[in-house]
Write a protein that holds these residues in place. Structure first.
Motif: not given
Length: 301
Positions: A161-166
């Motif tokens: 989820l964090l890497c998708m947001l980045s």
């Protein structure tokens, strides 16, 4: 054969090849992780891809180098799109199955639409909110039976989820900047190189010699991620966007399908009713996110 027919065949071929190559990244990453640490795979991949792209851009095509402000833009873009996004992604793939990794990648446009509300002052619509909920539900649904045998962990999904947001923040930043006449290949090459260099200190700090085996599996994995994925898939995606930015996003609907097929063939991951339901939900979410899409929409690199 008419020009329209040729153009249609070219469009279909480019879209299908893009979807297959883009979805293959998760399986290629999982295979590489059997031989080496995640950040080692990432840094070697970025170095290989950047060297090829920059050689072609500046030696073969003789494109100009970036100028002062453009270097800053490329550095920040590389930090978001390479260092954080792909750095976190390869780490997350240690505790997430290849199929789930491919499914998560396909949800990127939904998060881009959501973040555009805050950074590009776009209107927050009901379909965007609903698409986020449905896509997240789809990923969790597909992953649900895999929690039992630790093929998927909660921490792995949170990292995804964090890497998708980045990635989404990087896409928004890319679309909001003025790149003048700088070629896309030049931007992609330098952002890949700088993003890899930013990741290098962490790679060296965490490096464990006994955990890395530079065998055939490692080099096949890295080469596939560098050339067919980082170079070919991205260039195809940019061409699709330039040709028809509205219809280009529809090819992302095929990514989960290809992703689970590759995972089943090469990683022997099971395809269950949960998998099918998860893919259906993600595709519904992607479809909803495309409602009211205009040609001025954010460019997904």
């Amino acid at each position: 054969m008419s020009n329209n027919s040729n153009a249609r065949i070219k469009w279909l071929a480019a879209g299908i090849i893009f979807a297959a190559l883009w979805a293959s990244a998760a399986t290629a990453t999982k295979m590489g992780l059997t031989s080496a640490q995640p950040l080692v795979i990432a840094v070697v991949r970025f170095g290989m891809a950047a060297a090829i792209m920059l050689f072609f851009a500046h030696v073969v095509k003789r494109y100009r180098l970036p100028h002062q402000q453009e270097w800053k833009q490329i550095a920040l873009y590389g930090l978001l799109n390479i260092t954080i996004y792909l750095g976190l992604y390869v780490i997350a793939m240690q505790t997430v199955s290849a199929g789930i990794g491919a499914l998560a990648i396909a949800t990127n446009p939904v998060y881009i639409s959501f973040l555009s509300v805050f950074f590009l002052k776009k209107k927050l619509t009901g379909p965007v909110l609903l698409s986020i909920v449905i896509c997240m539900a789809g990923v969790v649904c597909a992953a649900w039976p895999l929690f039992a045998n630790a093929s998927v962990t909660t921490s792995g999904l949170l990292l995804l989820l964090l890497c998708m947001l980045s990635y989404s923040a990087a896409a928004i930043y890319f679309s909001a900047r003025n790149w003048n006449d700088l070629q896309l290949l030049t931007i992609n090459g330098w952002q890949t190189l700088l993003g890899g260099l930013f990741l290098l200190p962490f790679t060296l700090f965490l490096y464990k010699g006994e955990a890395n085996h530079f065998d055939q599996t490692f080099w096949w994995s890295v080469a596939w991620l560098a050339i067919p994925v980082s170079i070919a898939a991205v260039q195809l995606w940019l061409w699709l966007l330039q040709t028809n930015p509205v219809r280009a996003g529809l090819w992302l609907f095929l990514c989960p399908l290809f992703g689970f097929v590759f995972a089943a063939l090469w990683m022997h991951e099971p395809i269950s009713s949960y998998t099918v339901a998860g893919v259906v939900l993600v595709n519904i979410g992607l479809f909803l996110s495309k409602i009211n899409t205009k040609k001025s929409a954010v460019v997904f690199d």
